[in-house]
Design an enzyme around this catalytic site. Structure first.
Site, mmCIF file in Angstrom:
data_model
loop_
_atom_site.group_PDB
_atom_site.id
_atom_site.type_symbol
_atom_site.label_atom_id
_atom_site.label_comp_id
_atom_site.label_asym_id
_atom_site.label_seq_id
_atom_site.Cartn_x
_atom_site.Cartn_y
_atom_site.Cartn_z
ATOM 1 N N ASP A 197 -7.712 -2.288 5.406
ATOM 2 C CA ASP A 197 -7.692 -1.283 6.017
ATOM 3 C C ASP A 197 -7.480 0.154 5.401
ATOM 4 O O ASP A 197 -8.115 1.248 5.650
ATOM 5 C CB ASP A 197 -6.510 -1.144 7.282
ATOM 6 C CG ASP A 197 -5.062 -1.115 6.605
ATOM 7 O OD1 ASP A 197 -4.893 -2.149 5.456
ATOM 8 O OD2 ASP A 197 -4.111 -0.436 6.569
ATOM 9 N N GLY A 223 -3.999 -5.555 6.449
ATOM 10 C CA GLY A 223 -5.222 -4.506 6.795
ATOM 11 C C GLY A 223 -5.967 -5.060 8.123
ATOM 12 O O GLY A 223 -6.637 -4.418 8.783
ATOM 13 N N THR A 230 0.954 -1.258 0.136
ATOM 14 C CA THR A 230 -0.010 -0.102 -0.168
ATOM 15 C C THR A 230 0.941 1.171 -0.067
ATOM 16 O O THR A 230 1.756 1.371 0.663
ATOM 17 C CB THR A 230 -0.671 0.020 1.270
ATOM 18 O OG1 THR A 230 -1.706 -1.306 1.102
ATOM 19 C CG2 THR A 230 -1.533 1.202 1.468
ATOM 20 N N GLY A 288 0.445 -2.916 5.078
ATOM 21 C CA GLY A 288 0.536 -4.540 5.747
ATOM 22 C C GLY A 288 -0.857 -4.833 5.960
ATOM 23 O O GLY A 288 -1.758 -4.561 5.275
HETATM 24 N N1 ASP Z 1 -2.984 -2.887 3.857
HETATM 25 C C1 ASP Z 1 -3.326 -3.374 2.467
HETATM 26 C C2 ASP Z 1 -4.625 -4.299 2.838
HETATM 27 O O1 ASP Z 1 -4.846 -4.956 3.701
HETATM 28 C C3 ASP Z 1 -2.329 -4.316 1.861
HETATM 29 C C4 ASP Z 1 -0.798 -3.923 2.439
HETATM 30 O O2 ASP Z 1 -0.597 -2.812 2.733
HETATM 31 O O3 ASP Z 1 -0.109 -4.835 2.320
HETATM 32 O O4 ASP Z 1 -5.405 -4.278 1.974
#
Ligand code: ASP
Length: 329
Positions: free
Chosen positions: A220, A243, A189, A241
């Protein structure tokens, strides 16, 4: 006992009459701060991961006097159309059925926000989130409604599944192993926070979400307070990360609230990571990382596992920094 008489409610409530009486004054002060012209500050842009072009784009826009919201949206748009970035925008990893569905949100210095969830065929979803904020009475549009709104605003429908991301998905299908992977490409993200020459803060967050997610899964990133939160009186934070873990602790809002209570951005990011870790007995096999800034220009960043980086533009210089993590290997 409910209903309580107003008088007895005031007596019993921890808020108390005196707090209620000063509330309008506090409100007035905060508005004054927000609208007063501040002396021009040196602008800066900061984003999750290794994204120098995106951060440069935002930094240059800020130097030219662009407001923080537009600069953040412009900055992340670079990664949304970067086909090599398989975690954001066009070329992003699809869900397990092969559909690329994107999530994004924006938040400005007034506390206005817009969000788009699980939209297909639209590359520039952070700009779309901004349009939802500015042109509709709503904060969130999801799925086909979001896509149709985008088309009505002149966004062009595109096939977001590139040949490369299709191939990667097809080889994933052979085993269909559904587990979050940590820092596979040093990309994920993209959350960007900007401070403009007026000293106002805004942010944008954009993602294709977890690779090979269940259809309809939203993480998230487009959830205001989880993936992104901005309070012009205090600071701002963004997350990357897994979410689900960020949502459970409302990570970005938590960080801003900790800063409001006097913690530094660094201590606030560390506390937010700890809030996730205490829910797990074992070393987690997922990654979460946060970055935060406060109104004094201080920066914080922290992650669970090593490998998380951020990119910052400040005083005509763009630098990539490695972030401290709880686990070292
Ligand atoms: N935060 C994002 C999600 O969970 C994905 C990521 O940042 O790895 O959709």
């Amino acid at each position: 006992m409910w209903p309580m008489k107003r008088r007895s409610f005031l007596d019993k409530s921890s808020i108390g009459l005196s707090t209620l009486l000063v509330a309008p004054k506090v409100w007035g002060e905060s508005k004054k701060k927000l609208f007063n012209s501040k002396s021009l500050v040196s602008p800066f842009a900061i984003a999750t991961w290794n994204v120098p072009e995106a951060v440069n784009l935002a930094g240059n826009a800020l130097e030219k006097g662009q407001n923080a919201l537009d600069a953040a949206v412009e900055g992340v748009s670079f990664e949304e159309s970067n086909l090599k970035n398989t975690t954001v925008g066009k070329g992003g990893a699809p869900d397990r059925e092969g559909n690329v569905t994107l999530d994004a949100c924006v938040m400005d210095h007034f506390g206005n926000c817009g969000s788009v969830m699980a939209v297909e065929q639209i590359t520039h979803v952070a700009a779309l989130a901004k349009d939802i904020m500015l042109k509709t009475p709503h904060v969130i549009l999801a799925g086909d409604g979001a896509r149709q709104f985008a088309l009505s605003q002149g966004y062009l429908p595109e096939n977001l599944l590139t040949l490369e991301s299709k191939k990667a998905w097809e080889s994933w299908l052979e085993k269909s192993n559904y587990s979050p992977e940590i820092n596979v490409e040093n990309h994920d993200t993209i959350g960007m926070l900007c401070c403009d020459q007026q000293g106002n803060l805004s942010g944008a967050c954009t993602t294709s979400g977890l690779a090979y997610k269940m259809k309809g899964r939203v993480g998230d990133s487009p959830v205001i307070g989880s993936g992104l939160f901005v309070d012009n009186q205090v600071g701002a934070a963004v997350a990357t990360g897994l979410g689900e873990e960020v949502i459970k602790t409302v990570g970005s809002f938590l960080i801003v609230e900790l800063m409001r209570q006097g913690k530094t951005p660094q201590a606030s990011c560390e506390e937010a990571i700890n809030r996730i870790l205490v829910k797990h007995d074992e070393k987690p096999d997922f990654q979460v990382g946060f970055i935060a800034i406060d109104i004094n220009g201080r920066i914080g960043a922290y992650s669970i596992h090593p490998g998380f980086t951020y990119t910052i533009y400040k005083e005509n210089k763009t630098t990539i920094k490695t972030v401290e993590s709880v686990f070292k290997i």
